[in-house]
Design a protein around this motif. Structure first.
Motif, short mmCIF file in Angstrom:
data_model
loop_
_atom_site.label_atom_id
_atom_site.label_comp_id
_atom_site.label_asym_id
_atom_site.label_seq_id
_atom_site.Cartn_x
_atom_site.Cartn_y
_atom_site.Cartn_z
N HIS A 1 48.09 41.10 41.44
CA HIS A 1 48.82 39.96 40.88
C HIS A 1 47.98 38.69 40.86
O HIS A 1 48.21 37.81 40.04
CB HIS A 1 50.11 39.73 41.67
N GLN A 2 46.97 38.59 41.75
CA GLN A 2 46.16 37.37 41.76
C GLN A 2 45.06 37.37 40.71
O GLN A 2 44.44 36.34 40.47
CB GLN A 2 45.57 37.15 43.16
N PHE A 3 44.82 38.51 40.08
CA PHE A 3 43.89 38.56 38.95
C PHE A 3 44.60 38.33 37.62
O PHE A 3 43.94 38.16 36.58
CB PHE A 3 43.19 39.92 38.90
N VAL A 4 45.92 38.36 37.62
CA VAL A 4 46.66 38.19 36.37
C VAL A 4 46.27 36.88 35.70
O VAL A 4 46.21 35.82 36.33
CB VAL A 4 48.18 38.24 36.64
N GLY A 5 46.01 36.95 34.41
CA GLY A 5 45.60 35.79 33.63
C GLY A 5 44.10 35.62 33.51
O GLY A 5 43.62 34.81 32.72
N ILE A 6 43.33 36.39 34.28
CA ILE A 6 41.86 36.36 34.18
C ILE A 6 41.46 37.45 33.20
O ILE A 6 41.39 38.64 33.55
CB ILE A 6 41.19 36.57 35.55
N ASP A 7 41.23 37.08 31.96
CA ASP A 7 41.10 38.05 30.88
C ASP A 7 39.98 39.07 31.10
O ASP A 7 40.12 40.23 30.70
CB ASP A 7 40.89 37.33 29.54
N GLU A 8 38.88 38.65 31.72
CA GLU A 8 37.78 39.61 31.88
C GLU A 8 38.13 40.71 32.88
O GLU A 8 37.42 41.72 32.96
CB GLU A 8 36.51 38.90 32.31
N TYR A 9 39.22 40.54 33.61
CA TYR A 9 39.66 41.59 34.53
C TYR A 9 40.92 42.30 34.04
O TYR A 9 41.59 42.99 34.81
CB TYR A 9 39.86 41.03 35.94
N ASN B 1 39.51 40.30 47.24
CA ASN B 1 38.63 40.34 46.07
C ASN B 1 38.96 39.24 45.06
O ASN B 1 38.06 38.68 44.43
CB ASN B 1 38.73 41.70 45.38
N ALA B 2 40.25 38.94 44.93
CA ALA B 2 40.65 37.89 43.98
C ALA B 2 40.15 36.53 44.44
O ALA B 2 39.62 35.75 43.64
CB ALA B 2 42.16 37.89 43.82
N ASN B 3 40.31 36.22 45.73
CA ASN B 3 39.77 34.96 46.26
C ASN B 3 38.27 34.89 46.07
O ASN B 3 37.72 33.86 45.68
CB ASN B 3 40.09 34.82 47.75
N ASN B 4 37.60 36.00 46.37
CA ASN B 4 36.14 36.03 46.21
C ASN B 4 35.75 35.67 44.78
O ASN B 4 34.86 34.85 44.55
CB ASN B 4 35.59 37.41 46.58
N TYR B 5 36.42 36.30 43.83
CA TYR B 5 36.07 36.05 42.42
C TYR B 5 36.41 34.63 42.00
O TYR B 5 35.60 33.93 41.37
CB TYR B 5 36.79 37.04 41.50
N GLN B 6 37.61 34.18 42.35
CA GLN B 6 38.06 32.87 41.89
C GLN B 6 37.23 31.73 42.44
O GLN B 6 37.05 30.71 41.78
CB GLN B 6 39.54 32.68 42.25
#
Length: 457
Positions: free
Chosen positions: A363-371, A414-419
């Motif tokens: 749910h924390q990757f939602v809206g990140i189009d490349e994912y 992983n989402a925090n790491n990416y963001q």
């Protein structure tokens, strides 16, 4: 590898690889700063010379032999037996799914990571047809997994509650055919709760997450309605009614703390005093959010975690015990090895589905189009991305390999790491520091429960 620290009168030594926790005296604590494998038969002269200024020489020699004995028993400076399991961190059947049933919300929380509910993509609700396809996708991709997890999330799921009920009914109708069992969870801000919804949730949901930030003044500053008014007085009675009807089913109240309430221990105890005994308070982290914690806040936050831990200990002495999520820790080396290496399984055995049917790692990757991993309505799914997430574990994250907390945080979010770093394999250091402090407090609390309190420093 060992990690040693002092807290609440205890000298604590964690053997990272075995998971062993040792409560030691001052001599042992200081000697461990001066010796390491490979060990000689006798205590090194350099260590003797340095420590003999404070301790008796014979005591130092005896202590050294005890350290060597623990090393030989593989419970101090033990070898890493987990890395060999990393090869088994491969693509797995999907066992859990987050359904973003509503990309809309009736609150406008000031710290919201989901852009006040729509994840930056516009307000919309999931149709039953998309929810049905999501269930079919999970059944198809779950392989031999019998127990499946499904979390209704948002935005605010109660804004689309009729579809929630339809999806639950449909999922239950497929259980016997597929030999599966669904376990449902719902997360809600509580504004739309009524008796019918409470009855349904308590009947069908194995777990429920109730969003409230603690004290009324804190909650009503951060968690406001569309018109800017607070929500505490509306949601608290309904949350209590729901919890009172849960029986032995799981729930927890989940709050959030920011740089505006660094005294968040008071919010934890406000929730306890309000009648809740399963409590989580999560920090807001980030680089640009005006409410997010920053490096300058860490000393205050660390002190507050210690204050909270000590208050919980004092509470338990009076027979008033409750669970605080971040202080719940397993010192017996569970769960399984792979779980300890890669944590939540996002993008591999766990995915999130949007109202448009788009698939994301969580749910924390939602809206990140490349994912975006695919779309369930279109029948697309990026298996290469799934395989990449399967290999995102502590031995492919350089900072994690050398970190004492790696087997407890499992590489972090992983989402925090990416963001915040732009790479799922590069850790978000502020989040790491918070996690380490929570772990130190949790281990200390275990020590108190076993040995009793020590003389406070």
């Amino acid at each position: 590898m060992i990690h040693k620290y002092k807290l609440n009168g205890f000298n604590i030594v964690l053997d990272v690889n075995s998971g062993g926790v040792h409560i030691v005296d001052e001599l042992t604590y200081d000697l461990l700063d001066n010796v390491e494998p490979p060990f000689e038969e006798e205590c090194p002269e350099k260590a003797l010379k340095k420590l003999s200024k404070v301790y008796d020489v014979e005591d130092i020699k005896t202590c050294y032999k005890e350290i060597v004995e623990l090393y030989n028993e593989k419970i101090l400076f033990s070898d890493d037996d987990y890395e060999k399991y990393a090869q088994y961190s491969v693509e797995s059947p999907i066992k859990a799914m987050c359904l973003n049933i509503a990309h809309d919300c009736n609150l406008r929380c000031k710290y919201c990571f989901a852009s006040t509910g729509d994840f930056g993509k516009g307000r919309k609700l999931m149709s039953f047809e998309t929810g049905k396809n999501a269930i079919d996708f999970l059944l198809e991709k779950s392989g031999e997994r019998q127990n499946l997890e499904l979390d209704f999330f948002g935005g605010e799921p109660l804004m689309n509650f009729d579809v929630v009920k339809q999806i639950v009914e449909y999922a239950r109708s497929r259980e016997t055919e597929y030999g599966k069992k669904f376990r449902f969870t719902i997360t809600t801000n509580g504004l739309l709760l009524d008796d019918d919804k409470i009855d349904f949730i308590n009947r069908e949901m194995s777990n429920v997450v109730l969003s409230i930030d603690g004290r009324k003044e804190v909650n009503d500053f951060m968690r406001v309605r569309v018109d800017g008014t607070g929500c505490y007085d509306k949601i608290l009675p309904d949350f209590k009614k729901l919890v009172d009807g849960r029986g032995d089913k799981e729930y927890y109240v989940r709050g959030t703390f920011t740089n505006h309430n660094l005294d968040f221990a008071d919010d934890v105890f406000a929730l306890y005093d309000a009648g809740f005994d399963q409590i989580s308070i999560e920090p807001v982290v980030g680089d640009s959010d005006e409410y997010a914690l920053t490096e300058k806040d860490l000393p205050d936050v660390f002190n507050e975690y210690e204050r909270l831990a000590k208050r919980i200990i004092e509470n338990e002495k009076k027979g008033k015990k409750f669970n605080f999520f971040h202080f719940m820790i397993d010192l017996d080396q569970g769960p399984c090895a792979i779980k300890r290496l890669r944590g939540c399984g996002c993008g591999n055995d766990y995915v999130a589905i949007t109202p448009d049917g788009d698939i994301f790692p969580c749910h924390q990757f939602v809206g990140i189009d490349e994912y975006k991993m695919g779309n369930i309505d279109e029948g697309t799914f990026n298996k290469e991305m799934k395989q990449d997430f399967a290999k995102a574990h502590i031995y492919t994250k350089p900072e994690c390999k050398k970190c004492w907390a790696k087997f407890y945080c499992s590489g972090g979010c992983n989402a925090n790491n990416y963001q915040y770093t732009g790479d799922i394999r590069t850790v978000h250091k502020l989040s790491c520091q918070l996690e380490k402090k929570r772990l130190e407090c949790a281990i200390m609390m275990k020590a108190v429960r076993i040995f009793g309190e020590q003389e406070t420093e």
